[in-house]
Design a protein around this motif. Sequence first.
Motif, PDB file in Angstrom:
ATOM      1  N   LYS A 241     -56.666 -39.996  52.577  1.00 59.99           N
ATOM      2  CA  LYS A 241     -57.068 -40.613  53.849  1.00 59.99           C
ATOM      3  C   LYS A 241     -58.374 -39.985  54.353  1.00 59.99           C
ATOM      4  N   LYS A 242     -58.453 -38.655  54.239  1.00 61.41           N
ATOM      5  CA  LYS A 242     -59.642 -37.923  54.693  1.00 61.41           C
ATOM      6  C   LYS A 242     -60.877 -38.376  53.904  1.00 61.41           C
ATOM      7  N   LEU A 243     -60.716 -38.540  52.598  1.00 60.13           N
ATOM      8  CA  LEU A 243     -61.832 -38.990  51.751  1.00 60.13           C
ATOM      9  C   LEU A 243     -62.361 -40.345  52.224  1.00 60.13           C
ATOM     10  N   LEU A 244     -61.442 -41.293  52.411  1.00 62.02           N
ATOM     11  CA  LEU A 244     -61.855 -42.645  52.804  1.00 62.02           C
ATOM     12  C   LEU A 244     -62.450 -42.674  54.207  1.00 62.02           C
ATOM     13  N   GLU A 245     -61.881 -41.884  55.106  1.00 59.28           N
ATOM     14  CA  GLU A 245     -62.397 -41.851  56.489  1.00 59.28           C
ATOM     15  C   GLU A 245     -63.758 -41.152  56.565  1.00 59.28           C
ATOM     16  N   THR A 246     -63.968 -40.178  55.673  1.00 57.37           N
ATOM     17  CA  THR A 246     -65.236 -39.433  55.670  1.00 57.37           C
ATOM     18  C   THR A 246     -66.356 -40.262  55.060  1.00 57.37           C
ATOM     19  N   ILE A 247     -66.092 -40.825  53.877  1.00 58.37           N
ATOM     20  CA  ILE A 247     -67.154 -41.530  53.149  1.00 58.37           C
ATOM     21  C   ILE A 247     -67.333 -42.977  53.632  1.00 58.37           C
ATOM     22  N   LYS A 248     -66.239 -43.608  54.048  1.00 54.06           N
ATOM     23  CA  LYS A 248     -66.269 -45.019  54.488  1.00 54.06           C
ATOM     24  C   LYS A 248     -66.988 -45.920  53.465  1.00 54.06           C
ATOM     25  N   PRO A 249     -66.471 -45.967  52.226  1.00 51.06           N
ATOM     26  CA  PRO A 249     -67.114 -46.824  51.214  1.00 51.06           C
ATOM     27  C   PRO A 249     -66.821 -48.295  51.501  1.00 51.06           C
ATOM     28  N   GLN A 250     -67.576 -49.165  50.840  1.00 50.32           N
ATOM     29  CA  GLN A 250     -67.309 -50.600  50.987  1.00 50.32           C
ATOM     30  C   GLN A 250     -66.120 -51.009  50.093  1.00 50.32           C
ATOM     31  N   TYR A 251     -65.977 -50.322  48.946  1.00 56.23           N
ATOM     32  CA  TYR A 251     -64.883 -50.608  48.009  1.00 56.23           C
ATOM     33  C   TYR A 251     -64.377 -49.320  47.379  1.00 56.23           C
ATOM     34  N   ILE A 252     -63.141 -49.388  46.867  1.00 54.59           N
ATOM     35  CA  ILE A 252     -62.663 -48.341  45.951  1.00 54.59           C
ATOM     36  C   ILE A 252     -62.157 -49.035  44.686  1.00 54.59           C
ATOM     37  N   ILE A 253     -62.241 -48.308  43.574  1.00 51.08           N
ATOM     38  CA  ILE A 253     -61.818 -48.856  42.293  1.00 51.08           C
ATOM     39  C   ILE A 253     -60.687 -47.992  41.755  1.00 51.08           C
ATOM     40  N   TRP A 268     -53.282 -45.689  47.601  1.00 47.09           N
ATOM     41  CA  TRP A 268     -54.714 -45.904  47.828  1.00 47.09           C
ATOM     42  C   TRP A 268     -54.969 -47.282  48.429  1.00 47.09           C
ATOM     43  N   ILE A 269     -54.296 -48.307  47.885  1.00 47.46           N
ATOM     44  CA  ILE A 269     -54.490 -49.685  48.362  1.00 47.46           C
ATOM     45  C   ILE A 269     -54.087 -49.796  49.836  1.00 47.46           C
ATOM     46  N   SER A 270     -52.959 -49.213  50.157  1.00 51.73           N
ATOM     47  CA  SER A 270     -52.458 -49.259  51.523  1.00 51.73           C
ATOM     48  C   SER A 270     -53.439 -48.581  52.497  1.00 51.73           C
ATOM     49  N   LEU A 271     -53.955 -47.412  52.116  1.00 54.23           N
ATOM     50  CA  LEU A 271     -54.919 -46.689  52.960  1.00 54.23           C
ATOM     51  C   LEU A 271     -56.221 -47.481  53.091  1.00 54.23           C
ATOM     52  N   ALA A 272     -56.695 -48.049  51.974  1.00 50.58           N
ATOM     53  CA  ALA A 272     -57.947 -48.814  51.990  1.00 50.58           C
ATOM     54  C   ALA A 272     -57.824 -50.021  52.912  1.00 50.58           C
ATOM     55  N   ASN A 276     -59.929 -51.245  56.233  1.00 53.74           N
ATOM     56  CA  ASN A 276     -60.787 -52.412  55.958  1.00 53.74           C
ATOM     57  C   ASN A 276     -61.765 -52.170  54.799  1.00 53.74           C
ATOM     58  N   ILE A 277     -61.288 -51.455  53.798  1.00 53.29           N
ATOM     59  CA  ILE A 277     -62.090 -51.169  52.595  1.00 53.29           C
ATOM     60  C   ILE A 277     -61.562 -52.051  51.463  1.00 53.29           C
ATOM     61  N   GLY A 278     -62.474 -52.720  50.769  1.00 58.37           N
ATOM     62  CA  GLY A 278     -62.052 -53.576  49.655  1.00 58.37           C
ATOM     63  C   GLY A 278     -61.657 -52.745  48.439  1.00 58.37           C
ATOM     64  N   TRP A 279     -60.998 -53.361  47.468  1.00 52.72           N
ATOM     65  CA  TRP A 279     -60.575 -52.623  46.269  1.00 52.72           C
ATOM     66  C   TRP A 279     -60.349 -53.593  45.111  1.00 52.72           C
ATOM     67  N   TRP A 280     -60.422 -53.067  43.916  1.00 56.23           N
ATOM     68  CA  TRP A 280     -59.932 -53.794  42.747  1.00 56.23           C
ATOM     69  C   TRP A 280     -59.466 -52.789  41.708  1.00 56.23           C
ATOM     70  N   ILE A 281     -58.815 -53.286  40.673  1.00 60.38           N
ATOM     71  CA  ILE A 281     -58.179 -52.426  39.665  1.00 60.38           C
ATOM     72  C   ILE A 281     -58.937 -52.530  38.348  1.00 60.38           C
ATOM     73  N   THR A 282     -59.051 -51.397  37.685  1.00 64.68           N
ATOM     74  CA  THR A 282     -59.805 -51.317  36.434  1.00 64.68           C
ATOM     75  C   THR A 282     -58.995 -50.540  35.399  1.00 64.68           C
ATOM     76  N   SER A 283     -59.079 -50.945  34.162  1.00 66.02           N
ATOM     77  CA  SER A 283     -58.459 -50.169  33.084  1.00 66.02           C
ATOM     78  C   SER A 283     -59.428 -49.065  32.668  1.00 66.02           C
ATOM     79  N   ALA A 284     -58.957 -48.127  31.858  1.00 57.10           N
ATOM     80  CA  ALA A 284     -59.807 -46.989  31.464  1.00 57.10           C
ATOM     81  C   ALA A 284     -59.626 -46.696  29.978  1.00 57.10           C
ATOM     82  N   LEU A 285     -59.951 -47.682  29.154  1.00 60.52           N
ATOM     83  CA  LEU A 285     -59.898 -47.548  27.696  1.00 60.52           C
ATOM     84  C   LEU A 285     -58.511 -47.210  27.162  1.00 60.52           C
TER      85      LEU A 285
END
Length: 335
Positions: A241-253, A268-272, A276-285
């Motif tokens: 929560k602190k990370l998202l509130e500090t940086i205030k990004p437009q999206y998280i992945i 993470w999705i719930s906090l975002a 009001n921060i957007g998000w999407w999901i990505t695989s990692a090889l």
Amino acid sequence: MKAKYSRYLLEFKRPSGTSRGVLHEKETFFLEVEDNGNKGIGECALFRGLSFDDRPDYEEKLQWLCEHINEDPIYLKEELKEFPSIWFGYEQAVLNLKHGNHLYFPGEFTEGKSAITINGLIWMGDIGYMEEQIQEKLDKGFHCIKLKIGVDWNSEHEILRKLRAKFSKDQLELRVDANGGFSKDEAKTVLKQLADLHIHSIEQPIKAGNWKDMAELCSETPTPIALDEELIGITDSLEKKKLLETIKPQYIILKPALVGGFASSDEWISLAEELNIGWWITSALESNIGLNAIAQYTFTKKNPMPQGLGTGSLFVNNFESSLELRNELLWFKKE
């Protein structure tokens, strides 16, 4: 329940370039659980050099989990807090044991009734190779393309410029991923140049861990910024929560293998969404085993944006896949 693990080395068909170097192979681990003759499998998708749990005692901890597999999941989750990819493998194995037959999150997706829209990923390389990949994605009908950048910005910028001259932002969504490849000053220039080309977003313009600099960039950027590596290793809810509130990004992945599996991704999705921060999901090889589980999970989240899921086609020795790509849509093969 009984459990065992095994190590597996995925080999790339062609070396794949990122700003962190060229990848030739990808190590991964599988956790298999058995109960009354039924089996469940999960992929502990360790990513050397990037995973929070890339440490010497990794296999020791996997063995520990096999020996303690019947303990309460809440206890196991706490014990595996520092090993996000192992917890991720455990979540999958238990879900697969319950549902069987390549299933983790049964529903409309696994019944073959609905699909997931994904972006087409362009790996780094010389201009010719990158343009060849782009053309291939466009021919397949992709409307969203993501390019790895941050190694040779002048060439990469030129490719983006040519693409945008050919396709408007309504015809083609362009995303870029810098993997922390720029300094803060370079990033400011790049963000402006990307805005001129109507780029959807840039992932991790500067190295993770520089919250103050990232917050400054996010507050004034003309191009939306998405945090990616920034989320790795943040295991505590209050810290998230602190990370998202500090940086205030437009999206998280969210890469489930790197951020602590499905439970942590949900958090993470719930906090975002609260912020009001957007998000999407990505695989990692991951191999097709982990990728299948991530795809099924992703579908349950009902996010209409193109998701960053791989297709398992990068490796020569991957497993048979339950997933099938038709144009830009990822489907589950019922049979």
